[in-house]
Design an enzyme around this catalytic site. Structure first.
Site, PDB file in Angstrom:
ATOM      1  N   ASN A  72       0.857  -1.185   0.000  1.00 45.93           N
ATOM      2  CA  ASN A  72       0.000   0.000   0.000  1.00 45.93           C
ATOM      3  C   ASN A  72       0.893   1.235   0.000  1.00 45.93           C
ATOM      4  OD1 ASN A  72      -1.938   1.952   0.319  1.00 45.93           O
ATOM      5  ND2 ASN A  72      -2.594   1.299   2.361  1.00 45.93           N
ATOM      6  N   LYS A  74       0.011   4.267  -0.324  1.00 47.68           N
ATOM      7  CA  LYS A  74      -0.688   5.388   0.311  1.00 47.68           C
ATOM      8  C   LYS A  74      -0.486   6.664  -0.508  1.00 47.68           C
ATOM      9  CE  LYS A  74      -0.501   3.103   4.782  1.00 47.68           C
ATOM     10  NZ  LYS A  74      -0.383   3.244   6.242  1.00 47.68           N
ATOM     11  N   HIS A 156      -9.507   0.387   5.286  1.00 47.87           N
ATOM     12  CA  HIS A 156      -8.252   0.709   5.957  1.00 47.87           C
ATOM     13  C   HIS A 156      -8.518   1.685   7.104  1.00 47.87           C
ATOM     14  CE1 HIS A 156      -4.168   2.167   6.625  1.00 47.87           C
ATOM     15  NE2 HIS A 156      -3.742   1.098   5.983  1.00 47.87           N
ATOM     16  N   GLU A 226      -5.022  -5.392  10.600  1.00 49.70           N
ATOM     17  CA  GLU A 226      -4.051  -4.331  10.821  1.00 49.70           C
ATOM     18  C   GLU A 226      -4.375  -3.602  12.129  1.00 49.70           C
ATOM     19  OE1 GLU A 226      -2.147  -2.724   6.915  1.00 49.70           O
ATOM     20  OE2 GLU A 226      -4.205  -2.028   7.012  1.00 49.70           O
ATOM     21  N   GLY A 232       2.385   2.269  10.805  1.00 48.08           N
ATOM     22  CA  GLY A 232       3.244   3.426  10.656  1.00 48.08           C
ATOM     23  C   GLY A 232       3.924   3.880  11.928  1.00 48.08           C
ATOM     24  N   SER A 272       3.476  -2.136  10.341  1.00 48.36           N
ATOM     25  CA  SER A 272       4.932  -1.995  10.464  1.00 48.36           C
ATOM     26  C   SER A 272       5.675  -3.276  10.092  1.00 48.36           C
ATOM     27  CB  SER A 272       5.311  -1.537  11.884  1.00 48.36           C
ATOM     28  OG  SER A 272       4.779  -0.248  12.151  1.00 48.36           O
TER      29      SER A 272
END
Length: 316
Positions: A72, A74, A156, A226, A232, A272
């Site tokens: 992804n 982003k 997401h 997730e 992140g 991560s």
């Protein structure tokens, strides 16, 4: 496909629950509080230090499909940086028995589609709930198909907690995307506070329920667990923590949809994931691959994550 029961399944797993089916809390964050929310995630993450045991011994990948790794990208990249990333991906040696997907920003999909090897499929990062028309700023499933996308990421956490999309809306988007022939990477996961309050399963099951009540079939759905506190932040669930939730997801599917769907549906982990931790995560039986954020912007590291399937084979 309707769920078999409207109640949430409540298996008891160590380390995540404090009671069976406590009242569900909903989380809505306004855009004005986004910065403080992520600062809180970075500053106050607290994972349990108590040991966790894997729910069952590692034998093989639980989902009956191939290992699945999605990248992804982003809201990242320029024409130049993406051209370099595509060059790195084209030259990477990737294990053959892995489905590999990347999700560029909308405006670069055409560039990537026209230059990336056919070995890697293209995903969008979002799509509209129905047919295109007077919906400024949105992209329809028909348009994504027209430009060559095979997949779309829906649910997401950044769409849920920054943009404010709710479970029902996301479920309907998934149903429409599937109806247009797109595969759906269906994201679920809990906030830090929800984990600390022992509500991880309640949150994930509620999000799963919204998908289950809307989608006509699970044949082209991949579930991505997730945990929001790991996205992140550099913080990653331990292999045992991730396995525990993945097994619970599969158990919920078995009880509320069907044993066949539970067996066939791939459940991948995101949060991560990088070249250093992917091998250990891949050894867990119910982790069928990864949805990768920042590390997917680095071609060689993304290739390492794709090739972590070899750790799955060794564990088997």
């Amino acid at each position: 496909m309707a769920v078999a029961s409207t109640s949430l399944a409540c298996p008891q797993y160590s380390g995540l629950r404090r009671s069976c089916c406590p009242k569900l809390d909903t989380c809505s964050l306004s855009i004005s509080t986004t910065q403080s929310f992520f600062q809180n995630v970075h500053s106050h993450l607290r994972l349990s230090s108590s040991p966790h045991k894997a729910c069952r011994a590692v034998v093989t990948m639980a989902g009956s499909g191939k290992f699945f790794v999605g990248g992804n990208w982003k809201c990242s990249g320029t024409k130049e940086s993406i051209s370099k990333l595509v060059t790195d991906l084209n030259s990477a040696k990737l294990e053959s028995d892995v489905d590999v997907v990347v999700a560029p920003p909308f405006i670069y999909i055409d560039q990537v589609k026209n230059s990336l090897t056919d070995r890697i499929e293209i995903s969008a990062q979002n799509c509209w709930i129905g047919k295109g028309g007077a919906f400024t700023g949105e992209i329809s499933g028909e348009q994504l198909k027209d430009i060559g996308c095979k997949w779309v990421i829906l649910g997401h956490s950044e769409r849920r907690h920054i943009i404010g999309e709710d479970d029902e809306f996301i479920g309907k988007k998934a149903a429409y995307a599937l109806g247009q022939g797109l595969g759906v990477i269906a994201c679920i996961g809990e906030l830090l506070q929800e984990r600390e309050e022992g509500k991880t399963f309640d949150v994930c099951f509620k999000q799963l329920k919204a998908f289950a009540e809307s989608v006509p079939s699970w044949d082209n759905v991949v579930i991505a667990y997730e945990p929001v506190w790991a996205i992140g932040t550099g913080k990653v669930a331990t292999p045992q923590q991730a396995q525990e939730v993945h097994l619970a997801v599969r158990d919920w599917l078995s009880k509320n949809v069907s044993a066949e769907v539970a067996s066939k549906t791939r459940v991948i982990y995101g949060g991560s994931v990088n070249g250093s931790n992917c091998a250990d995560l891949a050894t867990q039986e119910d982790i069928d691959g990864f949805l990768v954020g920042g590390a997917s912007l680095k071609g060689p590291e993304f290739a390492t994550i794709v090739n972590s399937v070899t750790s799955k084979k060794v564990a088997a």
